[in-house]
Design an enzyme around this catalytic site. Structure first.
Site, PDB file in Angstrom:
ATOM      1  N   HIS A 254       0.852  -1.199   0.000  1.00 40.19           N
ATOM      2  CA  HIS A 254       0.000   0.000   0.000  1.00 40.19           C
ATOM      3  C   HIS A 254       0.878   1.235   0.000  1.00 40.19           C
ATOM      4  CE1 HIS A 254      -3.198   2.806   1.041  1.00 40.19           C
ATOM      5  NE2 HIS A 254      -4.026   1.868   0.630  1.00 40.19           N
TER       6      HIS A 254
ATOM      7  N   ASP B 193      -7.997  -5.081  -0.806  1.00 46.17           N
ATOM      8  CA  ASP B 193      -8.378  -5.939  -1.932  1.00 46.17           C
ATOM      9  C   ASP B 193      -8.073  -7.412  -1.698  1.00 46.17           C
ATOM     10  OD1 ASP B 193      -9.431  -4.028  -3.728  1.00 46.17           O
ATOM     11  OD2 ASP B 193      -7.407  -3.362  -4.247  1.00 46.17           O
TER      12      ASP B 193
HETATM   13  C1  LIG Z   1      -7.691  -0.200  -3.025  1.00 41.89           C
HETATM   14  C2  LIG Z   1      -6.310  -0.114  -3.402  1.00 41.89           C
HETATM   15  O1  LIG Z   1      -6.004   0.545  -4.351  1.00 41.89           O
HETATM   16  S1  LIG Z   1      -5.177  -0.914  -2.457  1.00 41.89           S
HETATM   17  C3  LIG Z   1      -3.866  -1.301  -3.581  1.00 41.89           C
HETATM   18  C4  LIG Z   1      -4.297  -2.342  -4.567  1.00 41.89           C
HETATM   19  N1  LIG Z   1      -3.202  -2.722  -5.447  1.00 41.89           N
HETATM   20  C5  LIG Z   1      -2.556  -3.889  -5.335  1.00 41.89           C
HETATM   21  O2  LIG Z   1      -2.841  -4.718  -4.480  1.00 41.89           O
HETATM   22  C6  LIG Z   1      -1.495  -4.149  -6.359  1.00 41.89           C
HETATM   23  C7  LIG Z   1      -0.221  -4.677  -5.722  1.00 41.89           C
HETATM   24  N2  LIG Z   1       0.430  -3.645  -4.960  1.00 41.89           N
HETATM   25  C8  LIG Z   1       1.186  -2.684  -5.576  1.00 41.89           C
HETATM   26  O3  LIG Z   1       1.359  -2.684  -6.793  1.00 41.89           O
HETATM   27  C9  LIG Z   1       1.789  -1.598  -4.721  1.00 41.89           C
HETATM   28  O4  LIG Z   1       2.040  -2.063  -3.422  1.00 41.89           O
HETATM   29  C10 LIG Z   1       0.892  -0.338  -4.663  1.00 41.89           C
HETATM   30  C11 LIG Z   1       0.531   0.114  -6.070  1.00 41.89           C
HETATM   31  C12 LIG Z   1      -0.378  -0.619  -3.894  1.00 41.89           C
HETATM   32  C13 LIG Z   1       1.638   0.779  -3.926  1.00 41.89           C
HETATM   33  O5  LIG Z   1       2.683   1.097  -4.731  1.00 41.89           O
HETATM   34  P1  LIG Z   1       3.900   2.082  -4.387  1.00 41.89           P
HETATM   35  O6  LIG Z   1       3.712   2.774  -3.124  1.00 41.89           O
HETATM   36  O7  LIG Z   1       4.095   2.913  -5.602  1.00 41.89           O
HETATM   37  O8  LIG Z   1       5.075   1.078  -4.206  1.00 41.89           O
HETATM   38  P2  LIG Z   1       5.996   0.543  -5.373  1.00 41.89           P
HETATM   39  O9  LIG Z   1       5.179  -0.097  -6.462  1.00 41.89           O
HETATM   40  O10 LIG Z   1       6.916   1.638  -5.766  1.00 41.89           O
HETATM   41  O11 LIG Z   1       6.745  -0.587  -4.590  1.00 41.89           O
HETATM   42  C14 LIG Z   1       7.873  -0.385  -3.734  1.00 41.89           C
HETATM   43  C15 LIG Z   1       8.666  -1.679  -3.696  1.00 41.89           C
HETATM   44  O12 LIG Z   1       7.848  -2.710  -3.135  1.00 41.89           O
HETATM   45  C16 LIG Z   1       7.607  -3.727  -4.093  1.00 41.89           C
HETATM   46  N3  LIG Z   1       6.197  -4.081  -4.031  1.00 41.89           N
HETATM   47  C17 LIG Z   1       5.165  -3.249  -3.785  1.00 41.89           C
HETATM   48  N4  LIG Z   1       4.024  -3.933  -3.822  1.00 41.89           N
HETATM   49  C18 LIG Z   1       4.359  -5.203  -4.085  1.00 41.89           C
HETATM   50  C19 LIG Z   1       3.592  -6.373  -4.244  1.00 41.89           C
HETATM   51  N5  LIG Z   1       2.274  -6.336  -4.141  1.00 41.89           N
HETATM   52  N6  LIG Z   1       4.230  -7.524  -4.504  1.00 41.89           N
HETATM   53  C20 LIG Z   1       5.567  -7.562  -4.599  1.00 41.89           C
HETATM   54  N7  LIG Z   1       6.342  -6.480  -4.467  1.00 41.89           N
HETATM   55  C21 LIG Z   1       5.734  -5.309  -4.212  1.00 41.89           C
HETATM   56  C22 LIG Z   1       7.918  -3.111  -5.437  1.00 41.89           C
HETATM   57  O13 LIG Z   1       8.261  -4.072  -6.399  1.00 41.89           O
HETATM   58  C23 LIG Z   1       9.053  -2.186  -5.078  1.00 41.89           C
HETATM   59  O14 LIG Z   1      10.215  -2.963  -4.919  1.00 41.89           O
HETATM   60  P3  LIG Z   1      11.651  -2.387  -5.350  1.00 41.89           P
HETATM   61  O15 LIG Z   1      11.857  -1.188  -4.476  1.00 41.89           O
HETATM   62  O16 LIG Z   1      12.561  -3.522  -5.083  1.00 41.89           O
HETATM   63  O17 LIG Z   1      11.525  -2.016  -6.803  1.00 41.89           O
HETATM   64  O1  LIG Z   2      -5.662   4.787  -0.761  1.00 45.89           O
HETATM   65  C1  LIG Z   2      -5.179   4.149  -1.700  1.00 45.89           C
HETATM   66  O2  LIG Z   2      -4.123   4.459  -2.289  1.00 45.89           O
HETATM   67  C2  LIG Z   2      -5.830   2.928  -2.191  1.00 45.89           C
HETATM   68  C3  LIG Z   2      -6.847   2.372  -1.264  1.00 45.89           C
HETATM   69  O3  LIG Z   2      -6.545   1.663  -0.320  1.00 45.89           O
HETATM   70  C4  LIG Z   2      -8.244   2.730  -1.479  1.00 45.89           C
HETATM   71  O4  LIG Z   2      -8.530   3.496  -2.400  1.00 45.89           O
HETATM   72  O5  LIG Z   2      -9.099   2.233  -0.728  1.00 45.89           O
END
Ligand SMILES: CC(=O)SCCNC(=O)CCNC(=O)[C@H](O)C(C)(C)COP(=O)(O)OP(=O)(O)OC[C@H]1O[C@@H](n2cnc3c(N)ncnc32)[C@H](O)[C@@H]1OP(=O)(O)O
Ligand SMILES: O=C([O-])CC(=O)C(=O)O
Length: 372
Positions: free
Chosen positions: A257, A308
Site C-alpha cells: 500500500h 483488496d
Molecule cells: C484499493 C487499493 O487501491 S489498495 C492497492 C491495490 N493494489 C494492489 O494490491 C497491487 C499490488 N500492490 C502494488 O502494486 C503496490 O504495493 C501499490 C501500487 C499498492 C503501492 O505502490 P507504491 O507505493 O508505488 O510502491 P511501489 O510499487 O513503488 O513498490 C515499492 C517496492 O515494493 C515492491 N512491491 C510493492 N508492492 C508489491 C507487491 N504487491 N508484490 C511484490 N512487491 C511489491 C515493489 O516491487 C518495489 O520494490 P523495489 O523497491 O525492489 O523495486
Molecule cells: O488509498 C489508496 O491508495 C488505495 C486504497 O486503499 C483505497 O482506495 O481504498
C-alpha cells in the site's frame, strides 16, 4: 523544480471526509473499526455527504430515497444488452453506463448544490442496479427490479441473484461496502477531484474515477487476487507459487500500500469475513491459502495485505464472479467519490500541477522533405 514520482506523500488538498493517521482510518472522525461493526452502508453515505451521522428519521429518509431511485430505465438496460457481452469487462460496462445515465438526466449539467445532491442520490441508487443488471444480462437472464422495502445491500444481492439473500450475506456485503466507501486521496478520488475542479459535471467526475479504479494497481487488484488464488488451486501450492513470483520480481496482487506500512485497518474485517464465509461454503482453502500468502509476503517483503486481498475470497464465497469484484468496489466508492466531488465544488480551484521537462533542448524546426 523538483519532482516526487507518483506524488508520494505530497499533500494536494485539504479534506474533511476521511483521514489516515498512523495507519488509523476514520470517516469524518469516526473510526473505521466502530463504523464497520455498527453502521449500515446507507448511514455511511449520509455521513460522507453531510459530515455528520444521521438521526433515525434522516436515515430512514435516505434509505427510502435510495430504494425509490434504484430502478434503471429500459434505455439503459437495452444499452447493456447491446454490448459484446462475452468480451466487455463489467468495469467498462459500468463506466459507459454511468456516462449514459448523464445523457438521460435532465439535470446532468445543473451545477447548484441542490441539483448535485439530487443527482448524488440517483447515481448512488442506480449504480448497484447497473452492476446487477449487467451481470444478469450477460448470463442470459432478465434484470430484476429492486424492492423498496429492502436495504441497499439486500437489494443489490436480490437484483444480482433473483432471490432474497440470507442475513449473513447481507451483513457481509454491507460491511464490505462500509469498508470500501472512502479512502482519503486515493488515485480514483484524486482523479474525480481533478476532473470536477475544471467545473465539469458530477457524472464526468465519476466516469473518470471509475476508469482510475479499474486499474490493477488500484481497485482492479481484487479481481486479480481471486484469479491468483484459483490459479494456485490448492493450499500446498501457495508458497512455491508466491516464491517464484517474487523471485521473478512480479507483484503479488492485494499486497502492499502506498500509505499503510504496517497494515491496512480494513483487512482484518475482511480476513475474518473470509474465514467465516469460506467455512460456510466448505471452501476454507481460499482462506487458508490467503493466510499463507499474507504471512509469507509480510515476512519476506515486509508488505501488508490491503483491502483488496481478503475481499476476493469474501465475494467468491458469496458466489460472485471475479470480474464483478471491482464493480462492487465502485458501487461503494461512489459514495466517497461523490462526497469529494461536492467538497471540491464547495471550495474549488483548478488543479493544475507542473511537470519538470526532461525532453530535448530547443531545436530548429525541420521541413518534412528535409527529414531523414
Ligand atoms: C484499493 C487499493 O487501491 S489498495 C492497492 C491495490 N493494489 C494492489 O494490491 C497491487 C499490488 N500492490 C502494488 O502494486 C503496490 O504495493 C501499490 C501500487 C499498492 C503501492 O505502490 P507504491 O507505493 O508505488 O510502491 P511501489 O510499487 O513503488 O513498490 C515499492 C517496492 O515494493 C515492491 N512491491 C510493492 N508492492 C508489491 C507487491 N504487491 N508484490 C511484490 N512487491 C511489491 C515493489 O516491487 C518495489 O520494490 P523495489 O523497491 O525492489 O523495486
Ligand atoms: O488509498 C489508496 O491508495 C488505495 C486504497 O486503499 C483505497 O482506495 O481504498
Amino acid at each position: 523544480m523538483s519532482t516526487t514520482k507518483g506524488l508520494e506523500n505530497i499533500v494536494a488538498t485539504q479534506s474533511a471526509i476521511s483521514s489516515i493517521i498512523d495507519d488509523q482510518l476514520s470517516y469524518v472522525g469516526y473510526k473505521i473499526d466502530d463504523l464497520a461493526e455498527n453502521s449500515s452502508f446507507e448511514e455511511i453515505i449520509y455521513l460522507l455527504w453531510n459530515q455528520k451521522l444521521p438521526t433515525k428519521s434522516q436515515l430512514d429518509e435516505l434509505k427510502a430515497d435510495l430504494a425509490k431511485n434504484m430502478t434503471i430505465s429500459e434505455a439503459i438496460i437495452d444499452h447493456l444488452r447491446s454490448y459484446d457481452l462475452k468480451r466487455v469487462h463489467p468495469m467498462a460496462a459500468l463506466r459507459t453506463a454511468v456516462s449514459l445515465l448523464a445523457i438521460y438526466d435532465d439535470e446532468a449539467d445543473e451545477m447548484d448544490e441542490a441539483a448535485n445532491k439530487r443527482k448524488a442520490i440517483r447515481i448512488q441508487a442506480k449504480i448497484a442496479s447497473i452492476v446487477a443488471a449487467f451481470a444478469r444480462i450477460r448470463d442470459g437472464k432478465d434484470p430484476i427490479q429492486p424492492k423498496e422495502d429492502l436495504s441497499y445491500s439486500a437489494n443489490f444481492l436480490f437484483m444480482l441473484n433473483g432471490k432474497e439473500p440470507e442475513d449473513i450475506e447481507v451483513e457481509a456485503i454491507n460491511k464490505a461496502l462500509v469498508l470500501h466507501a472512502d479512502h482519503e486521496l486515493n488515485a480514483s478520488t484524486f482523479t474525480a477531484r481533478v476532473c470536477v475542479a475544471t467545473l465539469s459535471d458530477i457524472y464526468s467526475g465519476l466516469v473518470a474515477a471509475i476508469g482510475a479504479l479499474k486499474g490493477p494497481l488500484h481497485g482492479g487488484a481484487n479481481e486479480n487476487v481471486m484469479k491468483m488464488l484459483l490459479e494456485i488451486g490448492e493450499e500446498e501450492n501457495a508458497i512455491p507459487y508466491i516464491k517464484e513470483k517474487l523471485e521473478n520480481k512480479e507483484k503479488i496482487m492485494g499486497m502492499g500500500h502506498r500509505v499503510y506500512r504496517d497494515g491496512d485497518p480494513r483487512a482484518k474485517f475482511l480476513r475474518e469475513m473470509s474465514k467465516q464465509l469460506t467455512k460456510r461454503t466448505g471452501q476454507e482453502k481460499w482462506y487458508n491459502m490467503s493466510i499463507k500468502i499474507e504471512d509469507y509476503v509480510k515476512e519476506h517483503k515486509g508488505l501488508p495485505a490491503n483491502v483488496d486481498f481478503y475481499s476476493a475470497s469474501v465475494y467468491h464465497s458469496l458466489g460472485i464472479e471475479e470480474d464483478l469484484f471491482t464493480p462492487i468496489f465502485a458501487v461503494s466508492r461512489t459514495s466517497g467519490w461523490i462526497a469529494h466531488i461536492l467538497e471540491q465544488y464547495a471550495d474549488n480551484r483548478l488543479i493544475r500541477p507542473r511537470a519538470e521537462y526532461n525532453g530535448p533542448d530547443l531545436q530548429d524546426y525541420v521541413a518534412i522533405e528535409d527529414r531523414s
